[in-house]
Write a protein that holds these residues in place. Structure first.
Motif, PDB file in Angstrom:
ATOM      1  N   TYR A  49      62.105  99.505  31.476  1.00 55.10           N
ATOM      2  CA  TYR A  49      62.863  98.733  30.493  1.00 55.10           C
ATOM      3  C   TYR A  49      62.183  98.833  29.137  1.00 55.10           C
ATOM      4  CZ  TYR A  49      65.835  96.830  34.061  1.00 55.10           C
ATOM      5  OH  TYR A  49      66.759  96.711  35.064  1.00 55.10           O
ATOM      6  N   PHE A  50      63.036  98.957  28.130  1.00 55.98           N
ATOM      7  CA  PHE A  50      62.552  99.035  26.755  1.00 55.98           C
ATOM      8  C   PHE A  50      63.546  98.289  25.887  1.00 55.98           C
ATOM      9  CE2 PHE A  50      60.194 100.757  23.274  1.00 55.98           C
ATOM     10  CZ  PHE A  50      61.114 100.994  22.271  1.00 55.98           C
ATOM     11  N   SER A  51      63.064  97.342  25.118  1.00 59.13           N
ATOM     12  CA  SER A  51      63.938  96.531  24.257  1.00 59.13           C
ATOM     13  C   SER A  51      65.127  95.984  25.033  1.00 59.13           C
ATOM     14  CB  SER A  51      64.420  97.363  23.057  1.00 59.13           C
ATOM     15  OG  SER A  51      63.359  97.637  22.195  1.00 59.13           O
ATOM     16  N   GLU A  52      64.855  95.411  26.178  1.00 61.35           N
ATOM     17  CA  GLU A  52      65.830  94.712  27.027  1.00 61.35           C
ATOM     18  C   GLU A  52      66.862  95.635  27.675  1.00 61.35           C
ATOM     19  OE1 GLU A  52      67.110  90.768  25.391  1.00 61.35           O
ATOM     20  OE2 GLU A  52      66.048  91.463  23.591  1.00 61.35           O
ATOM     21  N   THR A  53      66.656  96.944  27.582  1.00 59.05           N
ATOM     22  CA  THR A  53      67.600  97.904  28.151  1.00 59.05           C
ATOM     23  C   THR A  53      66.893  98.759  29.195  1.00 59.05           C
ATOM     24  OG1 THR A  53      68.828  97.999  26.063  1.00 59.05           O
ATOM     25  CG2 THR A  53      69.165  99.814  27.620  1.00 59.05           C
ATOM     26  N   GLN A  54      67.594  99.016  30.294  1.00 53.15           N
ATOM     27  CA  GLN A  54      67.016  99.916  31.286  1.00 53.15           C
ATOM     28  C   GLN A  54      67.119 101.338  30.752  1.00 53.15           C
ATOM     29  OE1 GLN A  54      68.775 101.238  35.306  1.00 53.15           O
ATOM     30  NE2 GLN A  54      67.450  99.524  35.874  1.00 53.15           N
ATOM     31  N   ARG A  55      65.987 101.982  30.625  1.00 54.37           N
ATOM     32  CA  ARG A  55      65.957 103.294  29.988  1.00 54.37           C
ATOM     33  C   ARG A  55      65.880 104.420  31.014  1.00 54.37           C
ATOM     34  NH1 ARG A  55      61.970 104.466  24.920  1.00 54.37           N
ATOM     35  NH2 ARG A  55      60.314 104.308  26.459  1.00 54.37           N
ATOM     36  N   ASN A  56      65.369 104.103  32.187  1.00 55.57           N
ATOM     37  CA  ASN A  56      65.240 105.144  33.205  1.00 55.57           C
ATOM     38  C   ASN A  56      65.201 104.468  34.572  1.00 55.57           C
ATOM     39  OD1 ASN A  56      64.849 107.678  34.343  1.00 55.57           O
ATOM     40  ND2 ASN A  56      63.324 108.245  32.808  1.00 55.57           N
ATOM     41  N   LYS A  57      65.667 105.180  35.578  1.00 56.17           N
ATOM     42  CA  LYS A  57      65.746 104.596  36.910  1.00 56.17           C
ATOM     43  C   LYS A  57      65.310 105.620  37.939  1.00 56.17           C
ATOM     44  CE  LYS A  57      68.971 101.774  39.638  1.00 56.17           C
ATOM     45  NZ  LYS A  57      68.493 102.213  40.963  1.00 56.17           N
ATOM     46  N   GLY A  58      64.576 105.178  38.943  1.00 50.58           N
ATOM     47  CA  GLY A  58      64.161 106.057  40.023  1.00 50.58           C
ATOM     48  C   GLY A  58      65.196 106.078  41.131  1.00 50.58           C
ATOM     49  N   ASN A  59      64.833 106.706  42.233  1.00 49.96           N
ATOM     50  CA  ASN A  59      65.764 106.873  43.355  1.00 49.96           C
ATOM     51  C   ASN A  59      65.640 105.739  44.363  1.00 49.96           C
ATOM     52  OD1 ASN A  59      66.784 109.304  42.324  1.00 49.96           O
ATOM     53  ND2 ASN A  59      65.041 110.412  43.189  1.00 49.96           N
ATOM     54  N   PHE A  60      66.046 104.592  43.970  1.00 43.40           N
ATOM     55  CA  PHE A  60      66.027 103.426  44.854  1.00 43.40           C
ATOM     56  C   PHE A  60      67.435 102.855  44.945  1.00 43.40           C
ATOM     57  CE2 PHE A  60      61.691 102.289  46.049  1.00 43.40           C
ATOM     58  CZ  PHE A  60      60.961 103.181  45.275  1.00 43.40           C
ATOM     59  N   PRO A  61      67.741 102.200  46.074  1.00 47.86           N
ATOM     60  CA  PRO A  61      69.096 101.635  46.220  1.00 47.86           C
ATOM     61  C   PRO A  61      69.356 100.504  45.237  1.00 47.86           C
ATOM     62  CG  PRO A  61      67.674 100.983  48.052  1.00 47.86           C
ATOM     63  CD  PRO A  61      66.913 102.002  47.277  1.00 47.86           C
ATOM     64  N   GLY A  62      70.628 100.164  45.103  1.00 52.51           N
ATOM     65  CA  GLY A  62      71.035  99.139  44.156  1.00 52.51           C
ATOM     66  C   GLY A  62      70.494  97.757  44.463  1.00 52.51           C
ATOM     67  N   ARG A  63      69.913  97.568  45.631  1.00 51.11           N
ATOM     68  CA  ARG A  63      69.291  96.272  45.959  1.00 51.11           C
ATOM     69  C   ARG A  63      68.108  95.976  45.024  1.00 51.11           C
ATOM     70  NH1 ARG A  63      66.498  95.837  50.034  1.00 51.11           N
ATOM     71  NH2 ARG A  63      66.071  98.012  50.560  1.00 51.11           N
ATOM     72  N   PHE A  64      67.589  97.015  44.436  1.00 53.47           N
ATOM     73  CA  PHE A  64      66.473  96.868  43.500  1.00 53.47           C
ATOM     74  C   PHE A  64      67.041  96.816  42.081  1.00 53.47           C
ATOM     75  CE2 PHE A  64      62.765  97.607  46.201  1.00 53.47           C
ATOM     76  CZ  PHE A  64      63.374  98.140  47.333  1.00 53.47           C
ATOM     77  N   SER A  65      66.771  95.744  41.393  1.00 54.25           N
ATOM     78  CA  SER A  65      67.270  95.610  40.038  1.00 54.25           C
ATOM     79  C   SER A  65      66.207  94.945  39.179  1.00 54.25           C
ATOM     80  CB  SER A  65      68.556  94.791  40.005  1.00 54.25           C
ATOM     81  OG  SER A  65      68.307  93.470  40.465  1.00 54.25           O
ATOM     82  N   GLY A  66      66.436  94.988  37.891  1.00 54.80           N
ATOM     83  CA  GLY A  66      65.460  94.369  37.002  1.00 54.80           C
ATOM     84  C   GLY A  66      66.112  93.944  35.715  1.00 54.80           C
ATOM     85  N   ARG A  67      65.317  93.314  34.896  1.00 55.40           N
ATOM     86  CA  ARG A  67      65.760  92.976  33.554  1.00 55.40           C
ATOM     87  C   ARG A  67      64.537  92.736  32.673  1.00 55.40           C
ATOM     88  NH1 ARG A  67      68.167  86.784  33.717  1.00 55.40           N
ATOM     89  NH2 ARG A  67      66.599  85.862  35.084  1.00 55.40           N
ATOM     90  N   GLN A  68      64.793  92.753  31.381  1.00 52.67           N
ATOM     91  CA  GLN A  68      63.720  92.487  30.428  1.00 52.67           C
ATOM     92  C   GLN A  68      64.225  91.482  29.412  1.00 52.67           C
ATOM     93  OE1 GLN A  68      62.469  95.724  27.820  1.00 52.67           O
ATOM     94  NE2 GLN A  68      60.339  95.061  27.984  1.00 52.67           N
ATOM     95  N   PHE A  69      63.351  90.596  29.061  1.00 57.98           N
ATOM     96  CA  PHE A  69      63.712  89.540  28.118  1.00 57.98           C
ATOM     97  C   PHE A  69      63.286  89.924  26.696  1.00 57.98           C
ATOM     98  CE2 PHE A  69      65.020  86.705  31.425  1.00 57.98           C
ATOM     99  CZ  PHE A  69      64.231  87.053  32.514  1.00 57.98           C
TER     100      PHE A  69
END
Lengths: 116, 114
Positions: A49-69
């Protein structure tokens, strides 16, 4: 300067539950990345995450999520936990300067998640 | 997926000796970083070497990078018992679109005995 902090340090959950992990980056760092470490698969990139936006994602299922404040702190969520999600979850922060060649990444102590 | 391999997988030496670990990777990189990890704890950043650099020093650490061979080595001189840990190389690959995504090697477990 304080280093990267992660909470909680240890967590025990049962299958089917969900979990939220927290990461506070080094002051001034805008990029936060998450990694999963297991004995079988080693260290694997989850997302950045960079500036509250997901910039890159690995090969994991959608059960894994994140966010940035807005203060660059980040959370990672895993829903419907499976036994295989037991791992050390590490977050890393960096300045993420333009150019990319100079960006050292500093890791927190990790959250040890055990799924029963 | 792992970017590459580290060699050896395990290394046992006596205090005062030098330890050399090697890392190979597969694709073009922006930079390569070395980390130390003690017994399942967090990763401690040791050194970063850019793709246009060939050698870098930090205290008792010496890192070399050979981009033509896609390999790097970490030398720890005059090792101490406190150096006992796992050591990982991590590359920032050009093809991932972001320098912040690190791809890790398999790690070398170093044991330094008194």
């Amino acid at each position: 300067k304080a280093g990267v902090t992660q909470t909680p340090r240890y967590l025990i959950k049962t299958r089917g539950q969900q979990v939220t992990l927290s990461c506070s980056p080094i002051s001034g760092h805008r990029s936060v990345s998450w990694y999963q470490q297991t004995p079988g698969q080693g260290l694997q990139f989850l997302f950045e995450y960079f500036s509250e936006t997901q910039r890159n994602k690995g090969n994991f299922p959608g059960r894994f999520s994140g966010r940035q404040f807005s203060n660059s702190r980040s959370e990672m969520n895993v829903s419907t936990l499976e036994l295989g999600d037991s791992a050390l979850y590490l977050c890393a922060s960096s300045l993420a300067l333009r150019g990319g060649s100079y960006n050292e990444q500093f890791f927190g102590p990790g959250t040890r998640l055990t799924v029963l | 997926s792992q970017q590459g391999e580290e060699d050896p997988q395990a290394l046992s030496i006596q205090e005062g000796e030098n330890a050399t670990m090697n890392c190979s990777y597969k694709t073009s990189i922006n930079n390569l970083q070395w980390y130390r990890q003690n017994s399942g704890r967090g990763l401690v950043h040791l050194i970063l070497i850019r793709s246009n650099e060939r050698e870098k020093h930090s205290g008792r650490l010496r890192v070399t990078l050979d981009t033509s061979k896609k390999s790097s080595s970490l030398l720890i001189t005059a090792s101490r018992a406190a150096d006992t840990a796992s050591y990982f190389c991590a590359t920032s690959r050009v093809d991932t679109g972001t320098a912040s995504k690190l791809t890790f090697g398999t790690g070398t477990r170093l044991q330094v005995t008194l």
